[in-house]
Design an enzyme around this catalytic site. Structure first.
Site, short mmCIF file in Angstrom:
data_model
loop_
_atom_site.label_atom_id
_atom_site.label_comp_id
_atom_site.label_asym_id
_atom_site.label_seq_id
_atom_site.Cartn_x
_atom_site.Cartn_y
_atom_site.Cartn_z
N GLU A 1 0.60 -1.12 0.05
CA GLU A 1 0.13 -0.01 -0.13
C GLU A 1 0.72 1.19 -0.01
OE1 GLU A 1 -3.21 -0.09 -0.72
OE2 GLU A 1 -3.20 -2.09 -0.55
N HIS B 1 2.14 2.00 -3.54
CA HIS B 1 1.08 2.75 -4.38
C HIS B 1 1.47 4.28 -4.14
CE1 HIS B 1 -1.24 -0.25 -6.19
NE2 HIS B 1 -1.56 -0.71 -5.13
N GLU C 1 -0.61 -2.40 -9.91
CA GLU C 1 -0.45 -3.52 -8.73
C GLU C 1 0.68 -3.98 -8.90
OE1 GLU C 1 -2.45 -4.18 -6.33
OE2 GLU C 1 -3.33 -2.37 -7.17
ZN ZN Z 1 -2.91 -2.63 -4.68
#
Ligand code: ZN
Length: 271
Positions: A138, A141, A200
């Site tokens: 996370e 990201h 991702e």
């Molecule tokens: Zn993700």
């Protein structure tokens, strides 16, 4: 109006939309992200910080937070270790972490560094290293500016859709709806979705490096995603998974990246 004139009138809006998109892209900030990819951003650093902070305050105002206990301590400790290894990519961030009382298997890091972990993910994480897998992902990201990149992508898609909408305004209403539906689906499948898949895989790979640098065994990443996969159990996947790629693909890719991550982990003192 003669045919030639009518075609010209129809083409003008989409042409103007293209010019606007070119302008939006040329004026956007260009950076090389943590994953080594050149990206264009739709938000400034300041906007990332303030929008992230607004969203964070909103989440906190609508949730019950946990401020003590072993789960809370584990999350706080893990965030402290991970955020110190983000280097230059996280240097302008204003880090903060909260634990929200909820059965949801979820966690996220907002633009600018505000992290939220739901208590529902702690049993799946099982340990601090397991937690580092999801939090590293996370945080990656955010440090890769995926949110700001998405803002520009959506601006581009919306500008082009608006142009197409005007260009089709003279067409039969049913045909107009059908064509717009097709263009919308095409934009989602051909433009937005591939980007989110790329986000991702970048978050997985950069997150793996972060956890290794912070001294967490990267081999835990494979085990964590196998547990997440089992969580789905053939039923509808938990919310955290629905925006993420198929587990088999992810696990196979992580295994490929493990040798490099293990080297980082060992040079950080882990064994
Ligand atoms: Zn993700």
């Amino acid at each position: 109006m003669p045919d030639k004139g009518r075609i010209l009138v129809r083409v003008i809006p989409i042409f103007i939309a293209l010019l606007i998109v070119m302008y939006q892209r040329s004026t956007a900030t260009k950076i090389v992200n943590e994953a080594g990819r050149t990206v264009r951003l739709g938000l400034s650093t300041q906007q990332e910080l303030s929008l992230g902070d607004q969203a964070y305050q909103q989440v906190l105002s609508q949730s019950r937070t946990v401020t003590s206990g072993p789960g809370y301590e584990m999350v706080k400790n893990c965030a402290a270790r991970l955020t110190t290894v983000t280097g230059d990519a996280g240097k302008n961030f204003q880090w903060a972490v909260s634990v929200v009382e909820s059965g949801e298997v979820n966690a996220f890091c907002l633009t600018g560094g505000k992290i939220v972990v739901y208590t529902g993910i702690i049993p799946v994480a099982q340990s601090e290293a397991g937690l580092a897998v999801v939090m590293g992902h996370e945080i990656a990201h955010a440090t890769n500016h995926h949110g700001a990149e998405r803002v520009l992508q959506e601006k581009t898609a919306n500008t082009l859709l608006t142009g197409a909408n005007f260009s089709l305004s003279g067409a039969d209403p049913q045909q107009h709806r059908q064509i717009m539906g097709l263009i919308g689906a095409g934009a989602r499948l051909g433009y937005i979705l591939p980007f989110s898949r790329e986000h991702e895989s970048e978050a997985d790979s950069v997150g793996l490096k972060y956890m290794a640098r912070a001294g967490y065994d990267p081999r835990e990443a494979v085990k964590f995603w196998e547990r997440m996969s089992a969580q789905g159990g053939g039923k509808a996947p938990p919310q955290f998974l629905s925006t993420h790629p198929a587990n088999e693909t992810r696990i196979a890719r992580l295994k490929q990246e493990l040798p490099t991550a293990i080297k980082i982990y060992e040079s950080a003192g882990g064994r």
